[in-house]
Each structure stands twice: as C-alpha cells, then as structure tokens.
Design a protein around this motif. Sequence first.
Motif, PDB file in Angstrom:
ATOM      1  N   ARG A   1     -17.189  18.814  27.383  1.00 51.82           N
ATOM      2  CA  ARG A   1     -16.642  18.353  26.120  1.00 51.82           C
ATOM      3  C   ARG A   1     -15.228  18.907  25.937  1.00 51.82           C
ATOM      4  O   ARG A   1     -14.321  18.236  25.460  1.00 51.82           O
ATOM      5  N   LEU A   2     -15.063  20.153  26.339  1.00 50.94           N
ATOM      6  CA  LEU A   2     -13.751  20.770  26.204  1.00 50.94           C
ATOM      7  C   LEU A   2     -12.712  20.031  27.032  1.00 50.94           C
ATOM      8  O   LEU A   2     -11.602  19.747  26.579  1.00 50.94           O
TER       9      LEU A   2
ATOM     10  N   LEU B   1      -9.441  18.141  25.782  1.00 51.36           N
ATOM     11  CA  LEU B   1      -8.156  18.504  26.357  1.00 51.36           C
ATOM     12  C   LEU B   1      -7.360  17.265  26.761  1.00 51.36           C
ATOM     13  O   LEU B   1      -6.187  17.108  26.454  1.00 51.36           O
TER      14      LEU B   1
ATOM     15  N   ILE C   1      -6.057  15.279  23.872  1.00 51.61           N
ATOM     16  CA  ILE C   1      -4.878  15.865  23.240  1.00 51.61           C
ATOM     17  C   ILE C   1      -3.631  15.670  24.093  1.00 51.61           C
ATOM     18  O   ILE C   1      -2.562  15.360  23.596  1.00 51.61           O
ATOM     19  N   ILE C   2      -3.820  15.816  25.397  1.00 51.47           N
ATOM     20  CA  ILE C   2      -2.666  15.584  26.276  1.00 51.47           C
ATOM     21  C   ILE C   2      -2.142  14.170  26.071  1.00 51.47           C
ATOM     22  O   ILE C   2      -0.941  13.946  25.918  1.00 51.47           O
TER      23      ILE C   2
ATOM     24  N   PHE D   1      -0.326  13.785  22.862  1.00 49.91           N
ATOM     25  CA  PHE D   1       1.014  14.373  22.917  1.00 49.91           C
ATOM     26  C   PHE D   1       1.991  13.492  23.675  1.00 49.91           C
ATOM     27  O   PHE D   1       3.121  13.278  23.265  1.00 49.91           O
ATOM     28  N   THR D   2       1.498  13.005  24.795  1.00 52.16           N
ATOM     29  CA  THR D   2       2.338  12.135  25.606  1.00 52.16           C
ATOM     30  C   THR D   2       2.789  10.953  24.773  1.00 52.16           C
ATOM     31  O   THR D   2       3.942  10.538  24.793  1.00 52.16           O
TER      32      THR D   2
ATOM     33  N   GLY E   1       5.315  11.886  22.273  1.00 46.63           N
ATOM     34  CA  GLY E   1       6.551  12.114  23.013  1.00 46.63           C
ATOM     35  C   GLY E   1       7.293  10.813  23.234  1.00 46.63           C
ATOM     36  O   GLY E   1       8.489  10.698  23.007  1.00 46.63           O
TER      37      GLY E   1
END
Lengths: 357, 554
Positions: free
Chosen positions: A3-4, A8, A11-12, A15-16, A19
């Motif tokens: 799940r982590l 992760l 979220i990446i 963010f991308t 960006g």
Amino acid sequence: MKRLVALLLIIIMAFTFTGCTKKEQSEQPSINPEVGQDADTTEVVEKPFEGTTLEVLVAYGGAENSFDAFTEKTGIKIEWLSMSTGAALAKLQAEDGKTTADIWFGGGVDSYLNARDLGYLEAYKSPEAEAINPQYNDKDGNFSGLALVPAGFIVNDDILKEKGLEAPKTWEDLADPKYKGEVMMADPAISGTNYAIVSGLIQAWGEEKAWDYFNRLDDNIEFYAKGGGEPLEKVGAGEFAIGVVAITGGTFNIGETNPTSVVYPEDLIPWTPAPIAIFKNTKNLDAAKVFIDWYLSQEGQTILREADARIMARDDVEAPELMSGLDKSKLIDFDLELMGKDRDSILERWKDLVGDK
Amino acid sequence: MINRSKLKERVDFSALSFDYVIDKLILFTVIISLLMFILYPIIMVISTSFYSKGVFTLDNYKDLLKNENIKLIKNSLFVSTLSSILGTFFALIISLFTFLQRERLKKIILKSLMITMISPPFVSALALILLFGRRGLITYNLLGLSVNPYGWKGIVLLQTLGQVSLASMMLISTLDSIDNRQILASRDLGASPMSTLINVILPASFPGIMSVLFLQFTINLADFGTPIIIGGRFKVLATEAYMKIFSSGDLGKAAAMSVLLIPPAIIAFYFYRKNMTKLNNLSSGTKAVGGDNYDFNLPFGIRCILSFITGLFFLLMILKYGNIFLSAISINSSGSLKFTLKHFKEVRFGYLPSIYRSIVFAISSGIISSIIGILLSYYTHRRELPFMKYIEFISSLPYIIPGIFFGLGYIVAFNNEPLLLTGTTLIVILNNTFRHISVANKAANAYFTTMNSKIEDAARDLGASRTRILMTIIFPLLKPTFLTSFINTFTACMTTVGAIIFLVSPRNVVSSIVMFKDISNGQYGLGAVMASILIVITVSVNLIAIKLLSKERA
C-alpha cells in the motif's frame, strides 16, 4: 508495504503532473508572440513582432540604456539579466543548452567560442555584418562583433603621487619592479578580457618574449583578482595603484568620482570584440534576428555607443569622444580562432607560472 | 514521563480509515518533496563529476587528492576552525553579557542581534573593506594607517563578525534554558557568582557552545563569498570550486572538488546534532518561577570585558550598516564625502519588479518551508517514525554543501521533461524553500522536544483523529515557532545570492541578484541602495512578525 508503494507512486505522479502544469503556465508568454504576430501583419507591417518579448543575457555594461530605443523601433520588448559570460556558460552547460534566453549580449569572446563548439549558438549571418571587419565575427555566423574592447591600464593618481611614481606608459613599464605590489590584474582563467590580453601579447610578441614578460609582471602582482571588474573597483577605491582593465565607457566613468585616469599602452594594445549571438534554443528566432540586425545597423550601433562609450564594430560609426585618445594603429593583429584553440594550453602554462596567487 | 509506546496503543486506528489515508498522504508528501527537491538535485550535481560526455569515468577524482587540493583543504580547515572558535568565543561573551542584563535590555539586545543578522552578502564584506581597507575610512582617513586586509586574517575577521549574531542568539537561548534552580542552589550554598559561572553555568551550556561551534564550522567551510572578496592569494576549497565553474566551465571537476567539502562538513554536523541532543536532555526540567531576581554580580574586571566586547561588536555593526546607508546617499570623491540622490535616481523603475518578486518569493518560501519543516519535525520527533531521522538528515544537506552547488543541482535535475522547471519562477521558490527547510525544522524540534504531548494524548483519548490533532492542536500551538522560522527563511531568501545565481533568468530576476550585479560591476553606490532597500524591507517584516509573536504570547 504494498500500500505504501502504491501511495508513493500516486504522489510521484501527482507531483510530476503539477510540475508540468506549472511549466506550461509559465511558458505561455513565449508562445503568445506568434498570435500577436498574426494579428499584426494585417495592420502594421513595420512592426511584425509587436508584443514579442526577447530575453537577453547581458555582459555589456550600460547596454540596458539602449533597449528602450530598440523596443520603440520594433515593438519587441526586452527582458534582461546581467550575468558574466563565464557564469552564463556554466549555466548553459548545466542545463545542456536549454536556456530560456534568446540572445547573448557582450562579454568574453572565449566563452562564445566555447559555447559555439558545444553547439549552443544559432548560426546567423546578418546582412548588416558585411559592414563589419570580418576579424570581429565568427566566420560561420555563430556570433558577430558589436564593439571593440581595447585593454589598458587604470591608475589611481593619488596613490601614485603618494608613492612618488609615474603612471606606467607601456606594458614593459608595468613589469618594472618599482610597481611591486601595486598592480592588480584578473585571473585570465576567469576573466575573458584578461585572457584576451595574455593571448594577444603572445600572438604579438611570440611565445618566448611573452612568457618572459609574464614572469616579470607576476613579481609585481600581489594576487590575481577573481573577476574582470575587480581591478577597476579596487583601483578606484585606492586599494591598488594600477589595474589591468578592459577599457569601456565605464572605465572612464569611475574617474568622475575617483582620482583615476585611463592609460592606453603606447607600445601595443590587445583587444577583444564584444560579441552578440542567438541561442540555439530560442523560440523567437525571427525576432532575435531582427534584434541582431538592428544592433549591427548604423542606427543601432550609434545608439549603443551612446549607451556605453565604446569603439563600435562598424567603421561608419565614429569612435566616441572619450576614446579619441586611442591610436587604432597600435591595436594588435589578432586571430580569434587561435585564441580559442590555445586556451587550455596557455592557461595551464599560466597556472604553472603564477602558482597559487 | 509517561510511557509513550503504551500511549500509542490507546486508540485503535482502523487501517483504511479516511484519517489514516490523509495522515499517510501528508507524511509521503513531506518525504517525497524532500527526496525530490533536496536529495535528487544533490545526487544529480555530484553525478556530473562521474560522467564525461555521457560515459562513466573517474577522471575527475583521479587527481583530486593532489598536493594543490590538499593545501586547499588545509586552508579551508584552518580558517573555518579559527573563525568558528573566535566567533563562538565572542558570541559567548555577548550572550553572557546579555544573560546578566535585566529583561528590558535583554530584549533590546536580542532585537538588535536579529537586525544584524540581515546581512546582504558581498555588501557587508565591501562595507568593511571600505572601513578598514588600505584606504579605509577608519584605518586610513582616521588613523592614518595603510593596512593590507587581503589574506587569511581578513577572511577570519569577516567570517567571525558575520557569524557572531546568529551564534549569540543561539547561545542566549541556551543560557536561558539552563535550569536556574541550579544557579540559585549554587548561590545559596555560598558559591560566588564567578565560581557559579565557572562551575555551573559554563558546564551546563557546554553542549550548546559546542553545537554552535560546529554549526559555524559547517557554515564557514561552505562560505565562498568572503574569501573571494578578501582572501587575496589565500585560497580555500569552496572558492576554488566556485571559480572552477567559471574558469574551465567544467561542472564535473567543480562538483568533484565540492565533494571534498562534504566529509568534514558531515563530521562537524554529526557533532552539532550530538550536542544538541545532550542539550535537550539537560534542559528538559521545568524552571523555577520567580527566581529571576537573584543577585548575580560578577567581578568588576570581568563585567568590563563583557560589556567592552559587546559594545565593540555593536559599534562595528553600526559602522557597517551606517557605511552601507551612507554609500547609498553619497559619493566618496577623492576622500571628501558628497551627498547625492544620484544612486536613487539611477535605481529606476526597472528595479521595482525585482523587489516585488523578491518579496513574493521570500514570503512563499517562508510559508512553505515553515509548514514542511514543522511537519517533518512532527513525524520525526512526535510520532518517532523510525526512518524519519534519515529524512531529517537529508533536510539538513543544503546547509552543508555550498549554496551554488545546490543551485546547479536544480538546473541539472530539472531541465528535462517531465520536470522541466528551468527558467520558471517556481524553480527559484522551490530552491529557496528547500534550502532553508532545516531552519524551520530546528525551530520546531525545539518545541517538540521540550513540550510534552499531554494535550495531544488527551485529544486522542477523546476520539480526535490525527489530522484533527494536527490541524486544531499542533499548528495553533506552533504559531510562534511558525513565525520564527518564517522570519528566518524570509530573511535568508531576501539576501541569498549563491544558490539562485544560476536559477534566475531575465524573467524572474530578484533584487539580491541585481545588487550582486551592481557590486560586481563596481557600482557600489547602486548596490548600496539595493542593499538598503532589502535591509529596510526585511527589518520591517521582522518587526511585524515580532509584534505578532509578542501578541501571541501575551
């Protein structure tokens, strides 16, 4: 744990995504011009680039005073940032040539040669460049000469008087032991002008004489400055009596508030062109060409000369009054290509000579 | 002390509750942002030293340890050690002086120290050269001396002076945190003030002194601005790595050189952290109430030395700032001073957008970096998640490496899709934000290690979710911490040059860069105007924040 990892990844991606959107927003202004261009061609033909903004990296003191005239003439807006050419080259390398700037304006020609070899410059032979001595231009049009920057000395009259010394008249004088500790010169590895002086003297005198000279000159120098502008500043402030400098309008200006005078060496004068170039990554190539054309035209050159007194690249633009003392026949015959090619080996030998000053 | 591990079992969180997801989301946003905007750029810039034209190579490291560089390392260690020791020594004297003053004067000294921390780089060094150089206003015009300030002595002097403000502020808070029941006990048992100072106060603040010493050491080691201006022929590693970028245009070699700076910096930083932890353990006791009015008179001679050195420091600061302001409104023409508004006229409207941008950038960076710093501290020290201490270490990396490399890292890391940020406004804000995150983090750490978690535990017992505790308890309680870290980051952003010098492009240039340009073009008057504007803005923002802070406390 899975799940982590999933979180992760989400979220990446988030963010991308942000960006990217941020980037598009900020890129918009430079896309706009094309729209402006279409709208304008139907009405006013003289200013086809009205509304375009060019970004200029400047290493030409006082050049900003000429930008308004250019904007008035062409409608192209200028945003500029002053940055030494060495710093600009480092930035270009770090971003792999993908700069957002369009034009490179003035500075050390060795950085231009370097950038050309790295493929960061756009070749453009301006029709105006024909009126310019080919010695100042890159033969493939990667950069053109705007002005000619002679090298000479700046002296602090107060300090010389205090020490009971005359101002040096020639390069040979400069190496006279009586000036020990009073001469300031910038590290040629950092200052394009000072490299041009070293390379110019080698070309004019030949290897043997030049290196013997540098050896003696080195004895007079306390330490080498870490920027081309520093000797001027330090001599103005009275920290040193004599500085080896590029002579531009600014060199004379400092004399208005400080007890300094400018000396053209009587034996020979090394020089370097102040170049102008278009960055390969530009999104406004046509507007950038207009910019180059104007600054190489008689009108642009005259206005640039008013902005900062220099001897302009075009022969049909007269030398400014400030520079009337310069005897053009003393300018050394100088090969730019040779200067670029030998840079590494000259600087290595230089470093061995001066040690850690 | 309540056993925390038991507390955690009190409330059972269902693994997939909304609260759990939000909590983890915040945690991962913090972690990912730190990895992406601190670790990734640093790795990218270091990796340039291993690649030449796309091929892996160790060329840059082959002759890294040649004699020339060994000498640079020695020079760096020498000046950094000396400056840090001197800086700590003077800071200790100033903080002892302050510690012994009444509340009112103490506050004034603290505020003045805060103002002297707003020190635009380059301008400060130049101002001191103009005062103490060969033609310095004081050395030459007043004393008739012609001193040569260039060399290691100049570097040590400027670095010492530059660090004293921060160091004093840290030491004052260390001294304040000493349990004054110890001091009272020592006096009650008949020890003289002097022996109380030597046997109680100094030992109790020793870890604080050491941590200040090591922190200064890391900052001085990475400082390239001072040696460039005043070093003369004395060269240090940070400066040479910086110059290497310009002289050879060789990023790889320069990056390799700066790698040499990292081991001593990490060692110093390790000691700094170790001492900080010790300090926190020592000062965790509560303070005696009303014990402030004990008699504490040090011998006359000692008091004289303390006040003389404090006075001297503030005199130097007044001279420095006076000189900057004076240069903004005058022309020093062959020894005689002429007042003029010329410089202000020359600072035309073209400069206004850069000032505006500076303020906007500094405010955004201040806010974001304070929030992330506090969250980071919360997860590290309150929730005590095991891996967080490594993340916290990452957050302090930008402090250890020279700013210019942190800036270059951003260019190398963010010049490609999908992370194309070069040339944008965002890249400058992000860089400022993440460079100063450890300031916010440290301020918040002080809170989380000294305040116990009873309120939060109570809220949790009453059924509040973690998110709710964070929003309604922790953030409101941390408002003062937030403001302090905001001030620090804001101040640092307003004056920063090194890290962002490569990040600005014509469309996002900020005023500190404009100032740097004016100074490097020899237009000290113009630079002084910009520096004065920056100082005035920063001081005003600081004063407003302090006002808000004291309201908060009342």
